[in-house]
Design a protein around this motif. Structure first.
Motif, mmCIF file in Angstrom:
data_model
loop_
_atom_site.group_PDB
_atom_site.id
_atom_site.type_symbol
_atom_site.label_atom_id
_atom_site.label_comp_id
_atom_site.label_asym_id
_atom_site.label_seq_id
_atom_site.Cartn_x
_atom_site.Cartn_y
_atom_site.Cartn_z
ATOM 1 N N GLU A 1 0.838 -1.192 0.000
ATOM 2 C CA GLU A 1 0.000 0.000 0.000
ATOM 3 C C GLU A 1 0.875 1.246 0.000
ATOM 4 O O GLU A 1 1.984 1.246 0.533
ATOM 5 C CB GLU A 1 -0.915 0.013 1.228
ATOM 6 C CG GLU A 1 -1.943 -1.105 1.220
ATOM 7 C CD GLU A 1 -2.914 -0.976 2.368
ATOM 8 O OE1 GLU A 1 -2.856 0.048 3.096
ATOM 9 O OE2 GLU A 1 -3.722 -1.894 2.559
ATOM 10 N N LYS A 2 0.358 2.303 -0.591
ATOM 11 C CA LYS A 2 1.097 3.562 -0.673
ATOM 12 C C LYS A 2 0.819 4.433 0.553
ATOM 13 O O LYS A 2 -0.298 4.489 1.065
ATOM 14 C CB LYS A 2 0.719 4.319 -1.937
ATOM 15 C CG LYS A 2 1.209 3.653 -3.208
ATOM 16 C CD LYS A 2 2.714 3.777 -3.332
ATOM 17 C CE LYS A 2 3.232 3.157 -4.620
ATOM 18 N NZ LYS A 2 3.377 1.734 -4.563
ATOM 19 N N VAL B 1 5.940 10.069 -1.329
ATOM 20 C CA VAL B 1 5.118 8.883 -1.574
ATOM 21 C C VAL B 1 6.013 7.673 -1.367
ATOM 22 O O VAL B 1 7.072 7.565 -1.989
ATOM 23 C CB VAL B 1 4.538 8.863 -3.001
ATOM 24 C CG1 VAL B 1 3.691 7.608 -3.201
ATOM 25 C CG2 VAL B 1 3.711 10.107 -3.277
ATOM 26 N N VAL C 1 6.134 3.224 0.019
ATOM 27 C CA VAL C 1 5.399 1.994 0.301
ATOM 28 C C VAL C 1 5.222 1.884 1.805
ATOM 29 O O VAL C 1 6.179 2.044 2.573
ATOM 30 C CB VAL C 1 6.155 0.771 -0.247
ATOM 31 C CG1 VAL C 1 5.460 -0.520 0.172
ATOM 32 C CG2 VAL C 1 6.257 0.846 -1.761
ATOM 33 N N THR D 1 -5.649 8.947 -4.604
ATOM 34 C CA THR D 1 -4.224 8.590 -4.559
ATOM 35 C C THR D 1 -3.540 8.944 -5.866
ATOM 36 O O THR D 1 -2.423 9.477 -5.875
ATOM 37 C CB THR D 1 -4.062 7.087 -4.269
ATOM 38 O OG1 THR D 1 -4.685 6.774 -3.017
ATOM 39 C CG2 THR D 1 -2.594 6.703 -4.218
ATOM 40 N N ILE E 1 -0.346 11.468 -6.318
ATOM 41 C CA ILE E 1 0.897 11.028 -6.960
ATOM 42 C C ILE E 1 1.221 11.899 -8.165
ATOM 43 O O ILE E 1 2.386 12.275 -8.388
ATOM 44 C CB ILE E 1 0.785 9.543 -7.354
ATOM 45 C CG1 ILE E 1 0.752 8.670 -6.097
ATOM 46 C CG2 ILE E 1 1.943 9.133 -8.260
ATOM 47 C CD1 ILE E 1 0.552 7.200 -6.364
ATOM 48 N N GLY F 1 4.552 4.783 -7.645
ATOM 49 C CA GLY F 1 3.233 4.365 -8.094
ATOM 50 C C GLY F 1 2.652 5.345 -9.083
ATOM 51 O O GLY F 1 3.323 6.269 -9.549
#
Length: 381
Positions: free
Chosen positions: A47-48, A61, A63, A248, A252, A284
């Motif tokens: 998940e970010k 950003v 993980v 999200t 990003i 991502g």
């Protein structure tokens, strides 16, 4: 707690060590052993984690770190959900289950054809269980191939949903499963709570505290509408998940907008006959590389292997492939990204004069579909 494992290992003193932490972890080991025996689907889906400054601007950003403590909490939540479902079944009570059905034959056929390109056998006649997919993933040692096979396995799974009938939870390898542990943010959990109140006579009058609701059970009117309620909350869940993904993506894109024009490390996440999608390594965000920007060569799309192959150059673009790309566009409003080859491959009319046809696949410039979530991980299970 971050210091829990250190305390258990005797590296620090903790007043809760003997009375709480050691029993808690010992109990979890039993749950973990039971989980390993039933063989749920094991997909490593990071998940970010997006960080913002005081002005709401994206500063990073990354993980989200997965600790053993997270699995401990997850397994206890699963145990509570199973216990709630079985407690209501013992009372023959109506309830809303969290359902996840096995993959369809059509999905399995597509997966078989894809795995064949990696010389991985997948028998369609077998009884498919979650551990069937786990066994496939365990055989893959190539770190470049493993992520793309994992994504293919995920795409082969069905969408989890809520329903009044018990069809089991395939991904978790459980016969009875109902959401019970998050009543604040999920209406399905509240239905289960009310059913437990009714079944076990736990009704309580309105407390004296202001703005606190009384403990009430599941009414007959609510029971009559369970199917419609389950359908409604399944629909709103899918809408909420899509909204979360889009949010999200926008964050990003905003973060990457300062890097437009730069060369980034990317990995291909999906291939179609109109181009391929790639994500920035470690960050991502999916972006498209249109096939029209790949130069003068004509690219054939092989649907079985999900690969674009250049007719003259034999250049291949396939899922999981790592490569350098230039970030051509990052739109914080739409959350969209667009990449191009570092050498600046450009549109060439000659590419479309070719009379041949791709070996398979039809043009579809629609938005790339995302697989449904089937895994118990944090708030999506």
């Amino acid at each position: 707690y971050p210091d829990a494992q250190a305390a258990i290992n005797g590296q620090m003193e903790n007043p809760l060590l003997e009375t709480a932490l050691k029993p808690l972890w010992a109990c979890w080991r039993l749950l973990a052993n039971a989980r390993d025996k039933r063989g749920p689907l094991e997909l490593n889906l990071p998940e970010k984690r997006i960080t913002l400054d005081e002005q709401g601007r994206v500063t990073g950003v990354a993980v989200r770190e997965q600790l053993e403590a997270h699995r401990l909490v997850e397994d206890f939540m699963i145990a509570a959900n199973v216990a709630a479902a079985k407690a209501l079944e013992a009372k023959k009570s109506s309830l809303i289950y969290r359902a996840h059905e096995p993959p369809s034959r059509e999905q399995l056929v597509a997966l078989k054809e894809y795995l064949k390109t990696f010389e991985i056998d997948f028998a369609l006649g077998q009884v498919v269980k979650p551990e069937t997919f786990n066994a496939i993933l365990e055989k893959i040692v190539d770190e470049e191939v493993r992520p793309q096979v994992m994504e293919a396995v995920l795409r082969s799974q069905t969408q989890a949903y809520y329903g009044p009938n018990n069809v089991g939870h395939f991904g978790l390898s459980l016969g009875s499963y109902a959401h019970f542990t998050s009543p604040i943010r999920r209406y399905a959990d509240l239905i289960v709570h009310r059913a437990l109140v009714s079944s076990y006579g736990l009704e309580m009058p309105k407390p004296k505290l202001k703005d606190v609701e009384p403990t009430t059970g599941l009414t007959e009117a609510a029971i009559m509408k369970l199917a419609a309620t389950a359908e409604a909350i399944s629909r709103t869940e899918r809408r909420a998940m899509e909204a979360e993904r889009e949010t999200t993506d926008r964050y990003i894109a905003a973060y990457l907008s300062a890097q437009v024009g730069q060369i980034i490390q990317a990995r291909i996440t999906g291939v179609q006959n109109f181009g391929f999608f790639a994500t920035v390594e470690g960050v991502g965000g999916d972006g498209l590389v249109p096939v029209s920007t790949l130069g003068k060569d004509y690219f054939h799309y092989d649907q079985a292997s999900q690969t674009l192959v250049g007719e003259k150059t034999r250049q291949e673009y396939r899922p999981g492939m790592r490569l350098e790309l230039r970030l051509a566009e990052a739109n914080p409003i739409s959350g969209s990204l667009r990449f191009e080859l570092p050498e600046g491959g450009s549109y060439s009319p000659d590419r479309f004069k070719h009379k041949g046809k791709p070996r398979s696949g039809k043009y579809d410039a629609g938005k790339r579909g995302r697989p449904g979530n089937i895994r118990h991980q944090g708030k999506k299970r």
